[in-house]
Design an enzyme around this catalytic site. Structure first.
Site, mmCIF file in Angstrom:
data_model
loop_
_atom_site.group_PDB
_atom_site.id
_atom_site.type_symbol
_atom_site.label_atom_id
_atom_site.label_comp_id
_atom_site.label_asym_id
_atom_site.label_seq_id
_atom_site.Cartn_x
_atom_site.Cartn_y
_atom_site.Cartn_z
ATOM 1 N N GLY A 92 -8.939 4.867 -6.741
ATOM 2 C CA GLY A 92 -7.660 4.183 -6.771
ATOM 3 C C GLY A 92 -6.623 4.795 -5.847
ATOM 4 C CB VAL A 93 -2.986 5.441 -6.449
ATOM 5 C CG1 VAL A 93 -1.872 6.237 -5.788
ATOM 6 C CG2 VAL A 93 -2.539 4.016 -6.696
ATOM 7 C CG ASP A 94 -6.227 11.218 -6.922
ATOM 8 O OD1 ASP A 94 -5.555 11.845 -6.082
ATOM 9 O OD2 ASP A 94 -6.973 11.771 -7.746
ATOM 10 C CG ASP A 142 -1.833 1.137 1.368
ATOM 11 O OD1 ASP A 142 -1.637 2.170 0.686
ATOM 12 O OD2 ASP A 142 -2.774 1.032 2.178
ATOM 13 C CB ILE A 143 1.570 3.848 -2.544
ATOM 14 C CG1 ILE A 143 2.800 4.724 -2.834
ATOM 15 C CG2 ILE A 143 0.255 4.610 -2.656
ATOM 16 C CD1 ILE A 143 2.951 5.119 -4.272
ATOM 17 C CB SER A 197 -1.284 5.694 -17.039
ATOM 18 O OG SER A 197 -1.243 7.097 -17.064
ATOM 19 C CG ASN A 253 -8.468 13.669 -10.974
ATOM 20 O OD1 ASN A 253 -8.429 14.886 -10.802
ATOM 21 N ND2 ASN A 253 -9.115 12.855 -10.151
ATOM 22 C CB VAL A 302 -9.494 4.162 -13.452
ATOM 23 C CG1 VAL A 302 -9.998 3.435 -12.220
ATOM 24 C CG2 VAL A 302 -8.804 5.442 -13.068
ATOM 25 C CE1 TYR A 303 -7.538 8.732 -15.281
ATOM 26 C CE2 TYR A 303 -5.383 9.590 -15.815
ATOM 27 C CZ TYR A 303 -6.646 9.764 -15.286
ATOM 28 O OH TYR A 303 -7.004 10.980 -14.771
#
Length: 175
Positions: free
Chosen positions: A33-35, A11-12, A123, A25, A126-127
């Site tokens: 997600g990560v964001d 986990d970052i 990316s 984004n 979800v990208y």
């Protein structure tokens, strides 16, 4: 400088590094997600700093391929470097934008004086960027920047959330 890369599953938001890179984004106002995880774990100070950036120097948001830093809030990291990666396209090669997201993140980290940096797979969530290619671009770009020997960054850790991502990054790194 010697190239020092570490590739781990985890986990970052748990990383004790100088700077964590957020796969952000362009709005900088949080997401999934990560964001979303970074904003939730880091607390309101990160969102407040992002809102300040939007109100001042980034009224139209952060362009794809660029990066900007904020406080790390309640994270163990001192800073969050927000980088906007491109959405993957089968019709257009957006690799230079993905490379620039990594380069810009490392440039911002150097400007901050960060010595240790943790990256997600920019990316590749979800990208929609294919994981094997995302890993290849990430590893080759970061190695190229680190091998230039310019700046304070001594260590880069790729923190991957899944076994698929971990395997792709290890393969790309030649492990």
């Amino acid at each position: 400088m010697t190239d020092y890369l570490e590739i781990v599953r985890g986990d970052i938001t748990d990383q004790a590094v100088d700077a964590i890179v957020n796969a952000a984004n362009s709005s900088l106002l949080g997401g999934g997600g990560v964001d979303g995880a970074i904003h939730r774990r880091g607390g309101p100070a990160i969102l407040e700093a992002c809102r300040e950036l939007r109100a001042t120097v980034l009224p139209d948001g952060l362009p794809t391929g660029q990066a900007v830093a904020t406080t790390g809030g309640e994270l163990d990291a001192r800073w969050v470097v927000h980088a906007v990666g491109p959405v993957w396209s089968s019709r257009e090669d957006r690799t230079p934008l993905l490379q620039n997201a990594y380069r810009s993140s490392l440039r911002v980290a150097r400007e901050l004086g960060a010595r240790t940096v943790a990256f997600p797979a920019i990316s590749a969530g979800v990208y929609g960027w294919p994981m094997d290619d995302a890993a290849r671009v990430a590893i080759s770009t970061v190695r190229a920047v680190l091998s230039s020997g310019v700046g304070s960054v001594e260590s880069v850790r790729f923190v991957l959330f899944s076994e698929e991502a971990l395997s792709a990054f290890r393969t790309a790194a030649g492990e």
